[in-house]
Design an enzyme around this catalytic site. Structure first.
Site, PDB file in Angstrom:
ATOM      1  N   ARG A  64       0.831  -1.211   0.000  1.00  0.00           N
ATOM      2  CA  ARG A  64       0.000   0.000   0.000  1.00  0.00           C
ATOM      3  C   ARG A  64       0.866   1.261   0.000  1.00  0.00           C
ATOM      4  O   ARG A  64       0.544   2.249  -0.651  1.00  0.00           O
ATOM      5  CB  ARG A  64      -0.920  -0.007   1.223  1.00  0.00           C
ATOM      6  CG  ARG A  64      -1.823   1.224   1.285  1.00  0.00           C
ATOM      7  CD  ARG A  64      -2.917   1.054   2.323  1.00  0.00           C
ATOM      8  NE  ARG A  64      -3.796   2.200   2.410  1.00  0.00           N
ATOM      9  CZ  ARG A  64      -3.994   2.911   3.524  1.00  0.00           C
ATOM     10  NH1 ARG A  64      -3.354   2.586   4.637  1.00  0.00           N
ATOM     11  NH2 ARG A  64      -4.808   3.933   3.516  1.00  0.00           N
ATOM     12  N   HIS A  68       0.580   4.478  -2.425  1.00  0.00           N
ATOM     13  CA  HIS A  68       0.359   5.838  -1.914  1.00  0.00           C
ATOM     14  C   HIS A  68       1.542   6.755  -2.211  1.00  0.00           C
ATOM     15  O   HIS A  68       1.392   7.975  -2.237  1.00  0.00           O
ATOM     16  CB  HIS A  68       0.032   5.790  -0.418  1.00  0.00           C
ATOM     17  CG  HIS A  68      -1.384   5.397  -0.154  1.00  0.00           C
ATOM     18  ND1 HIS A  68      -2.185   6.031   0.756  1.00  0.00           N
ATOM     19  CD2 HIS A  68      -2.155   4.438  -0.723  1.00  0.00           C
ATOM     20  CE1 HIS A  68      -3.390   5.475   0.746  1.00  0.00           C
ATOM     21  NE2 HIS A  68      -3.389   4.502  -0.128  1.00  0.00           N
ATOM     22  N   ASN A  97      -4.286   8.909   4.216  1.00  0.00           N
ATOM     23  CA  ASN A  97      -3.172   8.012   4.523  1.00  0.00           C
ATOM     24  C   ASN A  97      -3.337   7.309   5.866  1.00  0.00           C
ATOM     25  O   ASN A  97      -2.370   6.740   6.399  1.00  0.00           O
ATOM     26  CB  ASN A  97      -1.851   8.778   4.464  1.00  0.00           C
ATOM     27  CG  ASN A  97      -1.342   8.892   3.034  1.00  0.00           C
ATOM     28  OD1 ASN A  97      -1.613   8.019   2.213  1.00  0.00           O
ATOM     29  ND2 ASN A  97      -0.628   9.961   2.730  1.00  0.00           N
ATOM     30  N   HIS A 196      -6.316  -5.715  -2.235  1.00  0.00           N
ATOM     31  CA  HIS A 196      -7.214  -5.773  -1.070  1.00  0.00           C
ATOM     32  C   HIS A 196      -7.554  -7.206  -0.684  1.00  0.00           C
ATOM     33  O   HIS A 196      -8.560  -7.457  -0.026  1.00  0.00           O
ATOM     34  CB  HIS A 196      -8.486  -4.959  -1.339  1.00  0.00           C
ATOM     35  CG  HIS A 196      -8.240  -3.481  -1.339  1.00  0.00           C
ATOM     36  ND1 HIS A 196      -9.179  -2.557  -1.710  1.00  0.00           N
ATOM     37  CD2 HIS A 196      -7.140  -2.761  -0.979  1.00  0.00           C
ATOM     38  CE1 HIS A 196      -8.677  -1.325  -1.606  1.00  0.00           C
ATOM     39  NE2 HIS A 196      -7.425  -1.423  -1.172  1.00  0.00           N
TER      40      HIS A 196
HETATM   41  C1  HEM Z   1      -8.793   1.462  -6.216  1.00  0.00           C
HETATM   42  C2  HEM Z   1      -8.821   2.365  -5.275  1.00  0.00           C
HETATM   43  C3  HEM Z   1      -8.423   2.103  -3.850  1.00  0.00           C
HETATM   44  C4  HEM Z   1      -9.084   2.528  -2.758  1.00  0.00           C
HETATM   45  C5  HEM Z   1     -10.348   3.386  -2.734  1.00  0.00           C
HETATM   46  C6  HEM Z   1      -8.376   2.043  -1.601  1.00  0.00           C
HETATM   47  C7  HEM Z   1      -8.733   2.286  -0.294  1.00  0.00           C
HETATM   48  C8  HEM Z   1      -8.158   1.674   0.812  1.00  0.00           C
HETATM   49  C9  HEM Z   1      -8.577   1.891   2.165  1.00  0.00           C
HETATM   50  C10 HEM Z   1      -9.680   2.830   2.628  1.00  0.00           C
HETATM   51  C11 HEM Z   1      -7.814   1.088   2.964  1.00  0.00           C
HETATM   52  C12 HEM Z   1      -7.907   0.950   4.490  1.00  0.00           C
HETATM   53  C13 HEM Z   1      -7.179   2.086   5.183  1.00  0.00           C
HETATM   54  C14 HEM Z   1      -7.472   2.058   6.676  1.00  0.00           C
HETATM   55  O1  HEM Z   1      -8.608   2.348   7.056  1.00  0.00           O
HETATM   56  O2  HEM Z   1      -6.544   1.752   7.477  1.00  0.00           O
HETATM   57  C15 HEM Z   1      -6.921   0.352   2.100  1.00  0.00           C
HETATM   58  C16 HEM Z   1      -6.006  -0.576   2.520  1.00  0.00           C
HETATM   59  C17 HEM Z   1      -5.109  -1.223   1.686  1.00  0.00           C
HETATM   60  N1  HEM Z   1      -4.928  -0.961   0.350  1.00  0.00           N
HETATM   61 FE1  HEM Z   1      -6.135   0.140  -0.844  1.00  0.00          FE
HETATM   62  N2  HEM Z   1      -7.302   1.309  -2.017  1.00  0.00           N
HETATM   63  C18 HEM Z   1      -7.287   1.319  -3.391  1.00  0.00           C
HETATM   64  C19 HEM Z   1      -6.331   0.738  -4.216  1.00  0.00           C
HETATM   65  C20 HEM Z   1      -5.239   0.054  -3.748  1.00  0.00           C
HETATM   66  C21 HEM Z   1      -4.118  -0.343  -4.557  1.00  0.00           C
HETATM   67  C22 HEM Z   1      -3.947   0.002  -6.030  1.00  0.00           C
HETATM   68  C23 HEM Z   1      -3.263  -1.022  -3.749  1.00  0.00           C
HETATM   69  C24 HEM Z   1      -1.925  -1.638  -4.060  1.00  0.00           C
HETATM   70  C25 HEM Z   1      -1.552  -2.076  -5.239  1.00  0.00           C
HETATM   71  C26 HEM Z   1      -3.864  -1.075  -2.431  1.00  0.00           C
HETATM   72  C27 HEM Z   1      -3.368  -1.753  -1.362  1.00  0.00           C
HETATM   73  C28 HEM Z   1      -3.922  -1.758  -0.100  1.00  0.00           C
HETATM   74  C29 HEM Z   1      -3.449  -2.616   0.973  1.00  0.00           C
HETATM   75  C30 HEM Z   1      -2.389  -3.700   0.866  1.00  0.00           C
HETATM   76  C31 HEM Z   1      -4.192  -2.261   2.105  1.00  0.00           C
HETATM   77  C32 HEM Z   1      -4.017  -2.843   3.515  1.00  0.00           C
HETATM   78  C33 HEM Z   1      -2.886  -2.092   4.188  1.00  0.00           C
HETATM   79  C34 HEM Z   1      -2.432  -2.645   5.531  1.00  0.00           C
HETATM   80  O3  HEM Z   1      -2.985  -3.625   6.043  1.00  0.00           O
HETATM   81  O4  HEM Z   1      -1.458  -2.096   6.083  1.00  0.00           O
HETATM   82  N3  HEM Z   1      -5.045  -0.389  -2.469  1.00  0.00           N
HETATM   83  N4  HEM Z   1      -7.138   0.747   0.798  1.00  0.00           N
END
Ligand code: HEM
Ligand code: NAG
Length: 327
Positions: A64, A68, A97, A196
Site C-alpha cells: 500500500r 500511496h 493516509n 485488497h
Molecule cells: C482502487 C482504489 C483504492 C481505494 C479506494 C483504496 C482504499 C483503501 C482503504 C480505505 C484502505 C484501508 C485504510 C485504513 O482504514 O486503514 C486500504 C487498505 C489497503 N490498500 Fe487500498 N485502495 C485502493 C487501491 C489500492 C491499490 C492500487 C493497492 C496496491 C496495489 C492497495 C493496497 C492496499 C493494501 C495492501 C491495504 C491494507 C494495508 C495494511 O494492512 O497495512 N489499495 N485501501
C-alpha cells in the site's frame, strides 16, 4: 591564497552541476562506476524477509505504501517525509493516509545501505524493491523493477488528498484517476485493486456502509454477522478489520470472489461490478486460477514506474528517508 579559494569554489560549483539525467534501468546498482552498489537489492530483500518473518502484515503495508507514494508526485518516496518546522503538512498528515505503515522497513534498509555505499541508493528505489520483495515472499509472484529513481523534495498532504482514491469513489471516479490522470489502464485498476486480498482497514473507512442502514451493495448477512460485530456503532476506538475475511493473510485472488459475493469493505471495491469491462475482469480473476497473479506481475512494475524524477535538479538521494537533505 585568494585565488586558490576561488579556484576551489569553482571546482565545487562545477562538481555540483548536474550534467546528465539519471538513466533508469534494470540491475542499476550493479553497473560499474559511481552508481555501483551491487548488494543493494539483496540487502533490501533480507530486511524485508526479516520484517515479514516477525509480522506478515508488514507486507500489506509495503504494497500500500508503494501505491500511496507513486500516485502522489510519482514514485519519489515523498510519502516517507516526516513533518518538520518547514513542512508541517506532509503526505503522512493526510486523512487518506490513515493506517499507512512499513516506514521502518525502508528506514532500516536505508541505514544499512548508507553504511555500505553512502549516497548511492535512493529511498524511492528502496521502496520499489521492498514492495516487490513483499509480493514475492507472500505469494511467489516475481517481477523485476528498474532502478534509478530520485527522491523528491516536496511532500504535501493536500496533494495526497487530491491524488489518492477514497473508499467512497465510484467506478467512473476510479477510472478518471487511474486512467485519465495516471495513464494506467482499466485493467491495471482492476488488477491492482486485488491487493485488497491482504491487510486491514479501520472501521471508520467503511462504517458509512453499515449505519444507520446497511448499504444494499453490501451482503446483508456479511454486514450483520461480521462487519457490524467487529465495528459497533459509536465505538470508542476505531477498530481494524481484515480486508479479505476468507483468506486474510494470503496474497491470492480471493478478493475477486469477495467482490462477486458483495463481501468487500469499500464501495470502490463493489464498483468494479458496475461496467461490463470491469465486471468481466473481476469474473475472470475470480474463476481462472493464475490469471490475476500473471497480470499483477505486469501492473505492479507499471505502478512502480509512475512519473519518476530523473532530472537531478528536481531530486536527490536522501541521506535519511524521513527528511530532505538540506533540511
Ligand atoms: C482502487 C482504489 C483504492 C481505494 C479506494 C483504496 C482504499 C483503501 C482503504 C480505505 C484502505 C484501508 C485504510 C485504513 O482504514 O486503514 C486500504 C487498505 C489497503 N490498500 Fe487500498 N485502495 C485502493 C487501491 C489500492 C491499490 C492500487 C493497492 C496496491 C496495489 C492497495 C493496497 C492496499 C493494501 C495492501 C491495504 C491494507 C494495508 C495494511 O494492512 O497495512 N489499495 N485501501
Ligand atoms: C528479471 O530479470 C532477470 C535478468 O534480466 C531475468 O533473468 C528474470 O527472468 C526476470 N524475472 C522476471 C520475473 O521477469
Amino acid at each position: 591564497m585568494k585565488n586558490k579559494v576561488l579556484l576551489f569554489s569553482f571546482f565545487l560549483l562545477y562538481a555540483s552541476i548536474p550534467t546528465n539525467a539519471r538513466e533508469v534501468g534494470l540491475g542499476y546498482y550493479k553497473h560499474k562506476g559511481t552508481c555501483s552498489c551491487s548488494d543493494a537489492e539483496s540487502i533490501v530483500k533480507s530486511v524485508v524477509e526479516e520484517a515479514l518473518k516477525k509480522d506478515r502484515g508488514v507486507g500489506a503495508a509495503l504494497i500500500r505504501l508503494l501505491f500511496h507514494d507513486c500516485f502522489v508526485r510519482g514514485c519519489d518516496c515523498s510519502v516517507l517525509l516526516d513533518k518538520s518546522a518547514r513542512n508541517p503538512y506532509p503526505e503522512k498528515q493526510a486523512k487518506i493516509n490513515i493506517g499507512l505503515g512499513g516506514f521502518e522497513v525502508i528506514d532500516e534498509a536505508k541505514i544499512l545501505l548508507e553504511k555500505r555505499c553512502p549516497g548511492v541508493v535512493s529511498c524511492a528505489d528502496i521502496l520499489a524493491f521492498a514492495a516487490r520483495d513483499a509480493v514475492e515472499i507472500l505469494n511467489g509472484i516475481g517481477y523485476n523493477v528498474t532502478a534509478g529513481r530520485l527522491d523528491g523534495k516536496v511532500s504535501s498532504a493536500s496533494e495526497a488528498d487530491q491524488n489518492l482514491p477514497p473508499p467512497t469513489f465510484n467506478r467512473q471516479q476510479l477510472e478518471d484517476l487511474f486512467v485519465t490522470k495516471k495513464g494506467l489502464t482499466v485493467e491495471d485498476l482492476v488488477v491492482l485493486s486485488g491487493a485488497h486480498t491482504i491487510g486491514q482497514s479501520h472501521c471508520s473507512s467503511f462504517t458509512n456502509r453499515l449505519y444507520p442502514n446497511i448499504d444494499p451493495t453490501l451482503d446483508r448477512d456479511f454486514a450483520n454477522n461480521n462487519l457490524r460485530m467487529q465495528c459497533p456503532q459509536n465505538a470508542y476506538v476505531d477498530g481494524v478489520v481484515n480486508l479479505d475475511h476468507v483468506t486474510p493473510d494470503a496474497l491470492d485472488s480471493q478478493y475477486y470472489k469477495n467482490v462477486l459475493d458483495l463481501n468487500t469493505l469499500f464501495s470502490s471495491d463493489w464498483s468494479l461490478l458496475t461496467s461490463q469491462e470491469t465486471r468481466d475482469l473481476v469474473v475472470e480473476y475470480a474463476t481462472k486460477p493464475g490469471d490475476w497473479e500473471a497480470d499483477f506481475a505486469v501492473s505492479m512494475p507499471k505502478l512502480s514506474n509512475l512519473n519518476l524524477i530523473t532530472n537531478p535538479a528536481e531530486g536527490e538521494i536522501r541521506k535519511c528517508c524521513r527528511a530532505v537533505n538540506n533540511y
